[in-house]
Motif scaffolding. Structure first.
Motif, PDB file in Angstrom:
ATOM      1  N   ARG A 123       0.855  -1.209   0.016  1.00 13.74           N
ATOM      2  CA  ARG A 123      -0.015   0.082  -0.045  1.00 13.74           C
ATOM      3  C   ARG A 123       0.760   1.283   0.149  1.00 13.74           C
ATOM      4  NH1 ARG A 123      -4.863   1.452  -1.771  1.00 13.74           N
ATOM      5  NH2 ARG A 123      -5.582   3.402  -0.628  1.00 13.74           N
ATOM      6  N   LYS A 125       4.036   1.266  -1.323  1.00 17.70           N
ATOM      7  CA  LYS A 125       4.411   1.510  -2.500  1.00 17.70           C
ATOM      8  C   LYS A 125       3.446   2.099  -3.546  1.00 17.70           C
ATOM      9  CE  LYS A 125       7.481  -2.464  -2.176  1.00 17.70           C
ATOM     10  NZ  LYS A 125       8.049  -3.738  -2.723  1.00 17.70           N
ATOM     11  N   TYR A 126       2.050   1.928  -3.507  1.00 18.84           N
ATOM     12  CA  TYR A 126       1.255   2.631  -4.365  1.00 18.84           C
ATOM     13  C   TYR A 126       1.150   4.187  -4.363  1.00 18.84           C
ATOM     14  CZ  TYR A 126      -3.424   4.586  -5.304  1.00 18.84           C
ATOM     15  OH  TYR A 126      -4.328   5.473  -5.775  1.00 18.84           O
ATOM     16  N   TYR A 127       1.684   4.654  -3.172  1.00 19.35           N
ATOM     17  CA  TYR A 127       1.755   6.179  -2.887  1.00 19.35           C
ATOM     18  C   TYR A 127       2.878   6.619  -3.552  1.00 19.35           C
ATOM     19  CZ  TYR A 127      -2.811   5.956   0.204  1.00 19.35           C
ATOM     20  OH  TYR A 127      -3.732   5.656   0.481  1.00 19.35           O
ATOM     21  N   SER A 129       4.263   5.595  -6.354  1.00 16.76           N
ATOM     22  CA  SER A 129       4.396   5.072  -7.650  1.00 16.76           C
ATOM     23  C   SER A 129       4.176   6.448  -8.785  1.00 16.76           C
ATOM     24  CB  SER A 129       3.396   4.071  -8.087  1.00 16.76           C
ATOM     25  OG  SER A 129       3.394   3.695  -9.459  1.00 16.76           O
ATOM     26  N   GLN A 162      -2.800   3.765 -10.023  1.00 17.78           N
ATOM     27  CA  GLN A 162      -1.543   4.404  -9.540  1.00 17.78           C
ATOM     28  C   GLN A 162      -1.388   5.928  -9.813  1.00 17.78           C
ATOM     29  OE1 GLN A 162       1.678   2.171 -10.912  1.00 17.78           O
ATOM     30  NE2 GLN A 162       1.141   0.311  -9.843  1.00 17.78           N
ATOM     31  N   ARG A 164       0.701   7.603 -10.954  1.00 15.27           N
ATOM     32  CA  ARG A 164       1.325   8.164 -12.333  1.00 15.27           C
ATOM     33  C   ARG A 164       0.438   7.988 -13.440  1.00 15.27           C
ATOM     34  NH1 ARG A 164       5.797   3.242 -13.070  1.00 15.27           N
ATOM     35  NH2 ARG A 164       4.398   1.457 -12.883  1.00 15.27           N
ATOM     36  N   ASP A 171      -0.819  11.068  -3.743  1.00 15.35           N
ATOM     37  CA  ASP A 171       0.411  10.597  -3.315  1.00 15.35           C
ATOM     38  C   ASP A 171       1.169  11.030  -2.247  1.00 15.35           C
ATOM     39  OD1 ASP A 171       2.888  12.559  -4.369  1.00 15.35           O
ATOM     40  OD2 ASP A 171       0.728  13.032  -5.135  1.00 15.35           O
TER      41      ASP A 171
END
Length: 334
Positions: A123, A125-127, A129, A162, A164, A171
């Protein structure tokens, strides 16, 4: 006299040694030990040296009574050369590297397992990305949000898109970088005013961090007390509430150019941040339709339930200008 002389001669005969009066050693017959090295020299001349009876061993120090340690060569040299020989062996070196990688992998798995008990690493890592294009567009949106039209966030069936790939998604990369930049800009501003000190910079960092966590806690508790169910997580609230550091940086930098421009810049960035936050959270807290965030009919969106959500949205938006002024009032040039 003859009897005393006879007694002395008998005591000097071999087999009848006369006890040594000082140390209790038997005094040997002079004829038996004729080697002068058997006796000590110097002030104790004539005293018998028993250590001289046995041949000296090359591994023994007669003066110190310590085992002889050979210098150079021997087993010790082989022992010191064993690590070098071990590393020069390709098979043993590969085995050591594989064992080290195995230990590192096990340590990483254990660390991830412990972290997943409290925070989901996937989770987080999602923010983070993001890419360069997203960061540039998001910064422009934070500073100039009034021309933006579509504020909805696209979702996959399984998880959100995500950041990006979705400009409106929250983010944590920009808030984290903006927080660090805010501290650096604050240190530069204090240095220009000749008020910089490491202790002051540390107080600035800890104060900003405490206020950020306190803001998230207050918003989360407000959601719970008002019984408002949304898809907002703690990381979402932290991300949206931390975008204000971008506007704070702009206001402090404006004071470098012209001290009187600080208040004008602060008014503009406060309005931009409040507008951005309200429009971004409106689709999360106050949906347009009468269906809630989970797709089910909910009568609470009309009447009192809708008012509670509106009040919460205004509270979160109105809190941003106050926090921005509070955290930059001591940094801007007077």
């Amino acid at each position: 006299m003859r009897k005393a002389r006879r007694t002395a001669e008998m005591q000097h005969e071999p087999g009848n040694p006369m006890p040594y009066p000082q140390f209790g050693y038997p005094q040997p017959n002079v004829n038996t030990h004729s080697d002068p090295s058997m006796y000590m020299a110097g002030p104790q001349a004539g005293i018998y040296n028993p250590a001289a009876q046995a041949p000296l061993s090359p591994n023994y120090y007669p003066q110190q009574g310590m085992p002889f340690m050979p210098v150079g060569g021997g087993n010790e040299q082989n022992n010191f050369s064993m690590p070098t020989q071990f590393l020069q062996n390709p098979v043993m070196a590969n085995m050591a590297m594989q064992y080290g990688h195995s230990l590192m992998g096990q340590g990483k798995e254990a660390l991830d397992r412990e972290l997943n008990k409290y925070v989901s690493t996937s989770r987080i890592k999602y923010y983070f990305s993001v890419d360069t294009a997203y960061v540039a567009k998001k910064l422009a949106l934070l500073v100039f949000p009034f021309t933006h039209r579509d504020w909805s966030v696209k979702y996959n069936p399984d998880e959100p898109v995500q950041p990006r790939y979705e400009l409106n998604a929250p983010d944590l990369y920009i808030p984290a970088m903006a927080f660090v930049t805010y501290l650096l800009i604050g240190g530069v501003s204090l240095g220009i005013q000749e008020r910089f000190s490491p202790e002051g910079l540390g107080i600035q960092a800890s104060t900003a961090l405490i206020w950020a966590l306190l803001e998230v806690l207050v918003i989360w508790v407000t959601l719970y007390l008002m019984n408002i169910q949304t898809k907002l997580t703690s990381f979402d609230i932290l991300a949206f509430s931390s975008y204000k550091y971008v506007g704070m940086i702009v206001a402090v930098i404006a004071s470098f150019i012209m001290p009187s421009a600080y208040h004008l810049a602060l008014i503009y960035v406060s309005a931009a941040t409040m507008f951005f936050l309200i429009r971004s959270l409106k689709v999360q807290i106050l949906p347009e339709s009468s269906r809630d965030a989970y797709g089910e009919n909910n009568a609470s969106f009309s009447g009192e339930g809708s008012k509670r959500r509106t009040y919460l949205l205004l509270f979160m938006g109105g809190l941003q200008p106050l926090m921005m002024w509070w955290l930059t009032r001591q940094l801007a040039r007077p």
